[in-house]
Design a protein around this motif. Structure first.
Motif, mmCIF file in Angstrom:
data_model
loop_
_atom_site.group_PDB
_atom_site.id
_atom_site.type_symbol
_atom_site.label_atom_id
_atom_site.label_comp_id
_atom_site.label_asym_id
_atom_site.label_seq_id
_atom_site.Cartn_x
_atom_site.Cartn_y
_atom_site.Cartn_z
ATOM 1 N N LEU A 1 113.997 48.271 34.743
ATOM 2 C CA LEU A 1 114.148 47.342 35.766
ATOM 3 C C LEU A 1 114.406 45.992 35.072
ATOM 4 O O LEU A 1 114.106 45.698 34.013
ATOM 5 C CB LEU A 1 112.549 47.080 36.537
ATOM 6 C CG LEU A 1 112.592 46.041 37.675
ATOM 7 C CD1 LEU A 1 113.510 46.480 38.577
ATOM 8 C CD2 LEU A 1 111.149 45.743 37.976
ATOM 9 N N THR A 2 115.448 45.288 35.610
ATOM 10 C CA THR A 2 115.983 43.963 34.946
ATOM 11 C C THR A 2 115.768 42.745 36.035
ATOM 12 O O THR A 2 115.608 41.698 35.593
ATOM 13 C CB THR A 2 117.291 43.940 34.920
ATOM 14 O OG1 THR A 2 118.125 44.299 35.897
ATOM 15 C CG2 THR A 2 117.797 45.009 33.739
ATOM 16 N N ASP A 3 114.930 43.174 37.307
ATOM 17 C CA ASP A 3 114.741 42.099 38.216
ATOM 18 C C ASP A 3 113.425 41.508 37.936
ATOM 19 O O ASP A 3 112.351 42.301 38.380
ATOM 20 C CB ASP A 3 114.839 42.803 39.688
ATOM 21 C CG ASP A 3 114.758 41.708 40.843
ATOM 22 O OD1 ASP A 3 114.043 40.539 40.207
ATOM 23 O OD2 ASP A 3 115.291 41.935 41.723
ATOM 24 N N ILE A 4 113.373 40.297 37.273
ATOM 25 C CA ILE A 4 111.797 39.962 36.856
ATOM 26 C C ILE A 4 111.043 39.946 38.212
ATOM 27 O O ILE A 4 109.762 40.067 38.148
ATOM 28 C CB ILE A 4 112.017 38.545 36.357
ATOM 29 C CG1 ILE A 4 112.499 38.610 34.730
ATOM 30 C CG2 ILE A 4 110.795 37.748 36.202
ATOM 31 C CD1 ILE A 4 112.900 37.708 34.016
ATOM 32 N N GLU A 5 111.418 39.340 39.165
ATOM 33 C CA GLU A 5 110.671 39.003 40.538
ATOM 34 C C GLU A 5 110.319 40.431 41.027
ATOM 35 O O GLU A 5 109.098 40.419 41.546
ATOM 36 C CB GLU A 5 111.327 38.479 41.549
ATOM 37 C CG GLU A 5 111.890 36.938 41.391
ATOM 38 C CD GLU A 5 110.427 36.358 40.925
ATOM 39 O OE1 GLU A 5 109.393 36.265 41.662
ATOM 40 O OE2 GLU A 5 110.352 35.419 40.028
ATOM 41 N N MET B 1 97.218 33.276 37.086
ATOM 42 C CA MET B 1 98.603 33.551 37.082
ATOM 43 C C MET B 1 99.291 34.851 36.109
ATOM 44 O O MET B 1 98.448 35.294 35.555
ATOM 45 C CB MET B 1 99.074 32.035 36.149
ATOM 46 C CG MET B 1 99.341 32.396 34.553
ATOM 47 S SD MET B 1 99.962 30.700 34.042
ATOM 48 C CE MET B 1 98.579 29.790 33.624
ATOM 49 N N ILE B 2 100.555 34.803 36.604
ATOM 50 C CA ILE B 2 101.176 35.889 35.973
ATOM 51 C C ILE B 2 102.210 35.598 35.111
ATOM 52 O O ILE B 2 102.992 34.741 35.627
ATOM 53 C CB ILE B 2 101.390 37.187 36.630
ATOM 54 C CG1 ILE B 2 102.175 36.930 37.886
ATOM 55 C CG2 ILE B 2 99.966 37.810 37.314
ATOM 56 C CD1 ILE B 2 102.613 38.037 38.657
ATOM 57 N N ILE B 3 102.702 36.021 33.898
ATOM 58 C CA ILE B 3 103.905 35.589 33.021
ATOM 59 C C ILE B 3 104.718 36.810 32.966
ATOM 60 O O ILE B 3 104.357 37.982 32.785
ATOM 61 C CB ILE B 3 103.323 35.174 31.719
ATOM 62 C CG1 ILE B 3 102.431 33.940 32.043
ATOM 63 C CG2 ILE B 3 104.425 34.782 31.011
ATOM 64 C CD1 ILE B 3 101.294 33.752 30.724
ATOM 65 N N SER B 4 105.990 36.599 33.152
ATOM 66 C CA SER B 4 106.624 37.804 33.136
ATOM 67 C C SER B 4 107.935 37.418 32.438
ATOM 68 O O SER B 4 108.350 36.370 32.302
ATOM 69 C CB SER B 4 107.236 38.303 34.428
ATOM 70 O OG SER B 4 107.992 37.209 35.328
ATOM 71 N N LYS B 5 108.768 38.382 31.772
ATOM 72 C CA LYS B 5 109.769 38.462 30.960
ATOM 73 C C LYS B 5 110.433 39.541 30.586
ATOM 74 O O LYS B 5 109.905 40.688 30.767
ATOM 75 C CB LYS B 5 109.473 37.476 29.620
ATOM 76 C CG LYS B 5 108.656 38.565 28.719
ATOM 77 C CD LYS B 5 108.365 37.788 27.475
ATOM 78 C CE LYS B 5 107.412 38.609 26.560
ATOM 79 N NZ LYS B 5 106.936 38.103 25.246
ATOM 80 N N PRO B 6 111.693 39.606 30.410
ATOM 81 C CA PRO B 6 112.380 40.614 30.318
ATOM 82 C C PRO B 6 112.026 41.448 28.873
ATOM 83 O O PRO B 6 111.534 40.771 27.820
ATOM 84 C CB PRO B 6 113.949 40.451 29.779
ATOM 85 C CG PRO B 6 113.890 39.043 30.551
ATOM 86 C CD PRO B 6 112.631 38.504 30.210
ATOM 87 N N CYS B 7 111.829 42.685 28.825
ATOM 88 C CA CYS B 7 111.668 43.526 27.800
ATOM 89 C C CYS B 7 112.881 44.245 27.220
ATOM 90 O O CYS B 7 113.312 45.234 27.780
ATOM 91 C CB CYS B 7 110.611 44.669 27.936
ATOM 92 S SG CYS B 7 110.203 45.570 26.627
ATOM 93 N N THR B 8 113.257 43.631 25.995
ATOM 94 C CA THR B 8 114.392 44.182 25.624
ATOM 95 C C THR B 8 114.404 45.641 24.759
ATOM 96 O O THR B 8 115.272 46.170 24.849
ATOM 97 C CB THR B 8 115.178 43.149 24.353
ATOM 98 O OG1 THR B 8 114.339 42.932 23.625
ATOM 99 C CG2 THR B 8 115.638 41.997 25.361
ATOM 100 N N THR B 9 113.271 45.805 24.250
ATOM 101 C CA THR B 9 113.091 47.048 23.432
ATOM 102 C C THR B 9 112.880 48.197 24.186
ATOM 103 O O THR B 9 113.409 49.303 23.800
ATOM 104 C CB THR B 9 111.829 46.978 22.460
ATOM 105 O OG1 THR B 9 110.879 46.807 23.330
ATOM 106 C CG2 THR B 9 112.083 45.923 21.412
ATOM 107 N N MET B 10 112.512 47.969 25.486
ATOM 108 C CA MET B 10 112.163 49.308 26.414
ATOM 109 C C MET B 10 113.090 49.107 27.636
ATOM 110 O O MET B 10 112.669 49.742 28.772
ATOM 111 C CB MET B 10 110.562 49.115 26.751
ATOM 112 C CG MET B 10 109.819 49.596 25.803
ATOM 113 S SD MET B 10 108.251 50.012 26.475
ATOM 114 C CE MET B 10 108.304 51.750 26.189
#
Length: 98
Positions: free
Chosen positions: A73-77, A1-10
């Motif tokens: 990039l902001t699009d998680i998909e 499985m892969i988990i993704s989330k926004p990275c606010t620091t970068m």
């Protein structure tokens, strides 16, 4: 499985492959060679620390733990799709099956 989330620091997307059964490790040199073979630009490889590649126009940081940061990039998909290319080159395709 892969988990993704926004990275606010970068200002990007973090994607992390995960397995319940085994530790996820990436051979950065082999993964970089595979990415080069597929026509992607590999900017640098620091063995056992990090690799930087440009995939689909986005700079990505790849870590031995399998973590991928897709910068600007902001699009998680879309981040997941870019990370899947890296995960496949890392020989971890079985982790893509949810």
């Amino acid at each position: 499985m892969i988990i993704s989330k926004p990275c606010t620091t970068m200002k990007g997307v973090i994607v992390q492959p995960y397995s319940w059964d085994k530790e996820v490790t990436v051979d950065l040199k082999k993964t970089a060679e595979c990415l080069k073979g597929k026509g992607y630009q590999v900017k640098s490889v620091i063995p056992k620390m990090m690799a930087i590649a440009v995939i689909d126009g986005y700079e990505t940081s790849i870590y031995p733990s399998g973590k991928v940061i897709v910068k600007e990039l902001t699009d998680i998909e879309m981040g997941k799709e870019i990370a899947k290319k890296i995960i496949e080159c890392a020989g971890l395709s079985e982790l893509l099956e949810d």
